[in-house]
Design an enzyme around this catalytic site. Sequence first.
Site, PDB file in Angstrom:
ATOM      1  N   HIS A 288       6.343  57.689  50.553  1.00 37.32           N
ATOM      2  CA  HIS A 288       6.661  57.613  51.438  1.00 37.32           C
ATOM      3  C   HIS A 288       5.559  57.252  52.663  1.00 37.32           C
ATOM      4  O   HIS A 288       4.581  58.547  52.072  1.00 37.32           O
ATOM      5  CB  HIS A 288       7.866  57.017  52.138  1.00 37.32           C
ATOM      6  CG  HIS A 288       8.213  58.451  51.852  1.00 37.32           C
ATOM      7  ND1 HIS A 288       8.059  59.278  53.268  1.00 37.32           N
ATOM      8  CD2 HIS A 288       9.278  59.535  51.871  1.00 37.32           C
ATOM      9  CE1 HIS A 288       8.274  60.647  52.878  1.00 37.32           C
ATOM     10  NE2 HIS A 288       9.061  60.193  52.167  1.00 37.32           N
TER      11      HIS A 288
ATOM     12  N   CYS B 248       9.777  64.320  49.046  1.00 39.45           N
ATOM     13  CA  CYS B 248       9.289  62.968  48.449  1.00 39.45           C
ATOM     14  C   CYS B 248       8.077  62.967  48.327  1.00 39.45           C
ATOM     15  O   CYS B 248       7.299  64.496  48.324  1.00 39.45           O
ATOM     16  CB  CYS B 248       9.403  61.915  48.731  1.00 39.45           C
ATOM     17  SG  CYS B 248      11.318  61.510  49.355  1.00 39.45           S
TER      18      CYS B 248
END
Length: 336
Positions: A143, A151
């Site tokens: 992202h 992440c």
Amino acid sequence: MLGKIIMAAGLAAMLAGCGGIKMDDGRHRIPLKSETVSALAAMGTTPGDAMMIRIIKDENALEVWKRTSGGQFKMFRSYEICAWSGDLGPKFKEGDRQAPEGFYTITPGLMNPRSNYFLAFNTGFPNKFDRVHGRTGSNLMVHGDCSSSGCYSMTDDSIGEIYALVRESFEGGNPSFQLQIYPFRMTAQKLAKHKDSEHFAFWTNLKEGYDRFELARAPASWDVCEKRYVFDVASATPLDPAGACPPGARTVTAALSEKQAAEKAALDTEIAALDAKKAREAAALQREKDAEAAAKARGEAIGSFIGGLFNGGAPAPQQSQPVEAVPQPKPRIDRS
């Protein structure tokens, strides 16, 4: 009531990890820049052609590979990863803030055009391999927003272009793309440096897929049996991830067999060289310690010898303890 519970659970899942949604502002439809399209054409591919993404953790690199007119994949561009969580090694459980490693299949359903982190796509963790090993976690994304909680975080500009490349590939008729995530480039030299890691067996398994791609320049299909990744499986049905691998499940070409043998020999050589270096360093350290001990012993012996010379060859006399004076009686004074 049941419907509300289900909706609440779904919302909680979306907000976990790197999830979350925001209102649609159309950012996921921003077209590729003309110079990007021209760069793709110059390497013999188009936005609609198949693609693959490869992540190299220790280099903070996300590579986009595109299939060219010749059928092989070429690297189009490498993007710097702003941040990823944890250490080198796979993710094990929800909340360990560890970014995953392995092979993942990304479909349109894993895209998040309304991410709180500008744009995002889900890595697909846990996959078949992760689940058979009891690993847990949710909403592990690639992202934007340059921040990470397990992440892989990119700049907004980078994820904007990556997202558009993925979108165009899907719209070109490709149902999915492969995401390969490695701790480092899976060379014999790199792997040998981590020979004592608890993840060594896992990483050597990942190397099988890495080597196939390096040789064929095309992502190998993967499945799981005997709790390990297998590639280019000659089976019409999915394998039991915990069951025995069927005979001949793994396709090995002559070129791949030769490469694997060469890689194995190189790995053994690197490990032997590292072990020899470690032994030399340990021996040198021991020699240094022995020399220091010998020097200390010599210093003590010389000090004792010199002390003996100043005392006429006899042991130094013991210092006498002071004798406390005994008070004497004063003479009597006759006052008559």
